[in-house]
Enzyme design. Structure first.
Site, mmCIF file in Angstrom:
data_model
loop_
_atom_site.group_PDB
_atom_site.id
_atom_site.type_symbol
_atom_site.label_atom_id
_atom_site.label_comp_id
_atom_site.label_asym_id
_atom_site.label_seq_id
_atom_site.Cartn_x
_atom_site.Cartn_y
_atom_site.Cartn_z
ATOM 1 N N SER A 66 10.550 5.831 1.668
ATOM 2 C CA SER A 66 11.459 4.963 0.917
ATOM 3 C C SER A 66 10.798 3.717 0.706
ATOM 4 O O SER A 66 11.320 2.851 -0.428
ATOM 5 C CB SER A 66 12.748 4.621 1.722
ATOM 6 O OG SER A 66 12.349 4.151 2.988
ATOM 7 N N THR B 47 4.348 5.043 -1.070
ATOM 8 C CA THR B 47 3.630 6.352 -1.101
ATOM 9 C C THR B 47 2.351 6.231 -0.292
ATOM 10 O O THR B 47 1.532 4.955 -0.331
ATOM 11 C CB THR B 47 3.233 6.669 -2.475
ATOM 12 O OG1 THR B 47 4.378 6.757 -3.227
ATOM 13 C CG2 THR B 47 2.833 8.019 -2.551
ATOM 14 N N ASP C 101 10.972 -0.472 13.302
ATOM 15 C CA ASP C 101 11.355 0.831 12.720
ATOM 16 C C ASP C 101 10.849 1.948 13.439
ATOM 17 O O ASP C 101 10.284 2.844 12.841
ATOM 18 C CB ASP C 101 10.975 0.786 11.165
ATOM 19 C CG ASP C 101 11.837 1.933 10.332
ATOM 20 O OD1 ASP C 101 12.746 2.372 10.741
ATOM 21 O OD2 ASP C 101 11.156 2.442 9.514
ATOM 22 N N LEU D 188 -0.377 11.868 0.228
ATOM 23 C CA LEU D 188 -0.221 12.583 1.621
ATOM 24 C C LEU D 188 1.408 12.612 1.857
ATOM 25 O O LEU D 188 1.728 13.477 2.556
ATOM 26 C CB LEU D 188 -0.958 11.691 2.679
ATOM 27 C CG LEU D 188 -2.254 11.918 2.607
ATOM 28 C CD1 LEU D 188 -2.929 10.896 3.929
ATOM 29 C CD2 LEU D 188 -3.017 13.210 2.619
ATOM 30 N N GLY D 189 2.105 11.858 1.349
ATOM 31 C CA GLY D 189 3.515 11.692 1.828
ATOM 32 C C GLY D 189 4.228 10.586 1.078
ATOM 33 O O GLY D 189 3.475 9.604 0.409
ATOM 34 N N ARG D 190 5.613 10.602 0.741
ATOM 35 C CA ARG D 190 6.536 9.694 0.161
ATOM 36 C C ARG D 190 7.431 9.223 1.229
ATOM 37 O O ARG D 190 8.114 9.757 1.787
ATOM 38 C CB ARG D 190 6.949 10.191 -1.013
ATOM 39 C CG ARG D 190 5.969 10.699 -2.153
ATOM 40 C CD ARG D 190 6.687 11.158 -3.296
ATOM 41 N NE ARG D 190 6.032 11.730 -4.227
ATOM 42 C CZ ARG D 190 4.788 11.076 -5.218
ATOM 43 N NH1 ARG D 190 5.186 9.717 -5.372
ATOM 44 N NH2 ARG D 190 4.444 11.622 -6.108
#
Length: 413
Positions: free
Chosen positions: A19, A22, A130, A15-17
């Site tokens: 830092s 994944t 974060d 679905l996304g990467r």
């Protein structure tokens, strides 16, 4: 290609990467899930794995409608994964990339949701560390809220803390995303709940303005601004909302609101921003180096924008990054003398929409046209004054006697 995660889960599609790892669309015993598979170098760190297991109870017990729940933590060989609820929607960064900024009503409603989620986390002793648009998910299947906003959920709890282990970062290093780092983190103090409030207020500013209050340029310049500069006002928002932003962006952690107070106050302010259109301001430039800005502008092809370099970096030898929003950027804690330098009193001030950027070719062209226009006006005025003086003299000559003209006494006979 599908892969097994532990004995209970299957990861089917990326679905996304990020830092840290994944995110996969996966399947578990109870249906679809999101699986965040951390990087292999993190999974091979035995100290981090131990911290991961220690955090398991706190993360699994964090339940709130505005928090993406962690269902399971998997440690299996080289796999280190968080199994989370699947949210059908997009993240707030994608929404900002599309719309640039949001109407104040929607922005306030989204941030109020996240404040509620943070209140639950802080009550459980969990600090996110974060908070940023990439970690806010919008549930497109949920009911619409004020301003047409979708329910907002905060994700990635625990990831920053796991990565920021003593073995991976010394006391002289900072882990975080520069645009959203609270001043006390920049100064090397331990992160507490107030850092999340500062980051969330930064997100609210960004949703309203389309840019962060202290961002722009090299990460070192961004860190300095967090510590030394005051936030620049946003024209067009109610004073009550602005004062709330200023309080939550205070340099002193004790001056900021708690998450529960922030959520309550934001909802009280919703009637003041109902129906307001998005703000009409432009992002200010990062400060150029004094000796290279004019030359860079002149050398650039006509119509092409020059990529600005920020203020002098705090980290010697560091290279400017393509993005100062990269997750978990590792930076050296600046020394007090470095933070004391370069303060300008206020952060970058937003420009009225359509105004030329200071120092740009367009800005200089406008200045040249203004000087030419003023010069031409001065010539016209001078000419007009000369003509007026000539006319006045002519009129005097026409009505004067010879004696007056010659300014002499008549001769005596």
């Amino acid at each position: 290609m599908a892969r097994k995660i532990g004995s209970r889960y299957t990861a089917n599609q990326i679905l996304g990467r990020g830092s840290a790892g994944t995110v996969w669309l996966g399947e578990g015993p109870e249906g679809p899930v999101a699986i965040k598979l951390l990087r292999e170098d993190l999974a091979s760190d035995q100290e981090l794995v131990g911290r991961f297991v220690q955090e398991r109870t706190a993360l699994l017990g964090l339940e709130h409608p505005n928090v993406v729940s962690v269902r399971d933590l998997v440690v299996d060989g080289n796999d280190l994964a968080l199994v989370m609820d699947l949210v059908r929607g997009t993240d707030l960064r994608t929404r900002l990339d599309r719309d640039r900024r949001l109407a104040p009503e929607a922005a306030v409603a989204i941030v109020a949701d996240i404040a509620d989620g943070l209140a639950a986390a802080h009550a459980a002793g969990v600090v996110h560390r974060d908070v940023k648009p990439e970690n806010v998910l919008l549930d497109m299947q949920g009911p619409l809220g004020p301003g047409g906003s979708h329910p907002a959920l905060l994700t990635d709890f625990g990831v920053a803390k796991l990565i920021d282990s003593p073995r991976r970062t010394r006391a002289t290093k900072i882990i975080g995303t520069p645009d959203y780092l609270a001043p006390e983190i920049v100064e090397g103090l331990p992160p507490r709940a107030a850092v999340d409030i500062y980051a969330l207020a930064t997100v609210l500013y960004e949703l309203l303005a389309g840019f962060t209050p202290f961002g722009g340029g090299h990460p070192g310049a961004v860190l300095r601004r967090h510590v030394t500069e005051t936030v620049a006002p946003l024209p067009g928002i109610p004073d009550e909302l602005w004062q709330l932003l200023v309080q939550c962006l205070a340099k002193a952690p004790a001056s900021r609101l708690r998450a529960s107070e922030l959520g309550t106050r934001l909802r009280e302010l919703l009637p003041l921003v109902t129906g307001m259109p998005p703000l009409d301001v432009d992002e200010p430039d990062a400060e150029p180096a004094e000796d290279e800005a004019p030359a860079a502008e002149e050398a650039a092809p006509q119509g092409e924008r020059v990529r600005r370099r920020g203020a002098v970096p705090l980290v010697p030898g560091a290279k400017p990054a393509d993005s100062n929003r990269d997750t978990h950027t590792s930076m050296r804690v600046p020394a007090p003398d470095e933070l004391a330098g370069g303060a300008r009193g206020t952060a970058r001030v937003p420009r009225p929409a359509g105004a030329p950027r200071p120092g740009s070719a367009r800005h200089r062209a406008v200045a040249r046209r203004r000087r030419v226009a003023l010069g031409a006006a001065a010539v016209v005025l001078a000419a007009a004054a000369g003509v007026g003086a000539w006319l006045a003299t002519s009129e005097d000559d026409a009505g004067a006697t010879p004696q007056d003209t010659n300014n002499t006494a008549p001769a005596t006979p």
